[in-house]
Motif scaffolding. Structure first.
Motif, PDB file in Angstrom:
ATOM      1  N   MET A  78       0.848  -1.189   0.000  1.00 56.01           N
ATOM      2  CA  MET A  78       0.000   0.000   0.000  1.00 56.01           C
ATOM      3  C   MET A  78       0.881   1.234   0.000  1.00 56.01           C
ATOM      4  SD  MET A  78      -3.175  -1.145   2.498  1.00 56.01           S
ATOM      5  CE  MET A  78      -2.581  -0.221   3.821  1.00 56.01           C
ATOM      6  N   LEU A  93      -2.383  -1.669  -3.521  1.00 56.32           N
ATOM      7  CA  LEU A  93      -3.352  -0.595  -3.344  1.00 56.32           C
ATOM      8  C   LEU A  93      -2.610   0.730  -3.309  1.00 56.32           C
ATOM      9  CD1 LEU A  93      -6.287   0.279  -2.656  1.00 56.32           C
ATOM     10  CD2 LEU A  93      -5.709  -0.077  -0.269  1.00 56.32           C
ATOM     11  N   ASN A  98      -0.144   1.467  -9.741  1.00 54.46           N
ATOM     12  CA  ASN A  98       0.542   0.226  -9.388  1.00 54.46           C
ATOM     13  C   ASN A  98       1.258  -0.274 -10.630  1.00 54.46           C
ATOM     14  OD1 ASN A  98      -0.543  -0.204  -6.668  1.00 54.46           O
ATOM     15  ND2 ASN A  98      -2.484  -0.503  -7.696  1.00 54.46           N
ATOM     16  N   GLN A 108      -4.978  -5.477  -8.144  1.00 53.00           N
ATOM     17  CA  GLN A 108      -4.378  -4.150  -8.220  1.00 53.00           C
ATOM     18  C   GLN A 108      -5.508  -3.127  -8.187  1.00 53.00           C
ATOM     19  OE1 GLN A 108      -2.026  -4.236 -11.894  1.00 53.00           O
ATOM     20  NE2 GLN A 108      -0.165  -4.190 -10.664  1.00 53.00           N
ATOM     21  N   LEU A 109      -5.512  -2.253  -7.205  1.00 53.05           N
ATOM     22  CA  LEU A 109      -6.499  -1.184  -7.079  1.00 53.05           C
ATOM     23  C   LEU A 109      -5.759   0.146  -7.021  1.00 53.05           C
ATOM     24  CD1 LEU A 109      -8.716  -2.749  -4.261  1.00 53.05           C
ATOM     25  CD2 LEU A 109      -9.183  -2.748  -6.705  1.00 53.05           C
TER      26      LEU A 109
END
Length: 127
Positions: A78, A93, A98, A108-109
């Motif tokens: 993150m 995240l 990313n 992948q967000l």
């Protein structure tokens, strides 16, 4: 005027984030880590928390304010701006982007974009 300052600040932060990763494929680590050496003498991080995080091998959680980078990542990455990894197996995240340089497995967000050489198994979502 405010928008212009935001663009300049964003560009500056991205540039500062890229400097350590460009120079000889090494990145700076301004973070606290819990790690151990494995039998193949590679340092494996289990936890990496800080401003700019970098690890050779990440098996666990990497949580950083600006960027997180790892050559191999299994677990959770993150970051406030970007996550960079060679191999991804888990959750990435980030507020902006990313990046995975091999086909990734996992999720992948990101707020802006996700980049990977492919998705073996998983999902990519960006707003």
């Amino acid at each position: 005027m405010i928008k212009r300052k935001q663009y300049i600040l964003t560009a500056l932060l991205l540039w500062l984030m890229a400097i350590p990763t460009i120079a000889q494929h090494k990145s700076g680590n301004l973070a606290l880590s819990i790690a151990h050496k494995t039998s193949d003498s590679i340092k494996t991080c289990n936890v990496n928390i800080g401003i700019f995080g970098a690890a050779q091998r990440m098996h666990g959680a990497q949580i950083n304010v600006f960027s997180s980078s790892a050559k191999e990542m299994r677990g959770v990455q993150m970051a406030g701006i970007a996550n960079l990894t060679g191999q991804a197996n888990g959750l990435q995240l980030a507020a902006m982007t990313n990046v995975c340089s091999t086909p990734m497995r996992g999720v992948q967000l990101a707020g802006v974009s996700n980049v990977a050489r492919g998705v073996k198994r998983g999902v990519q979502m960006a707003g």
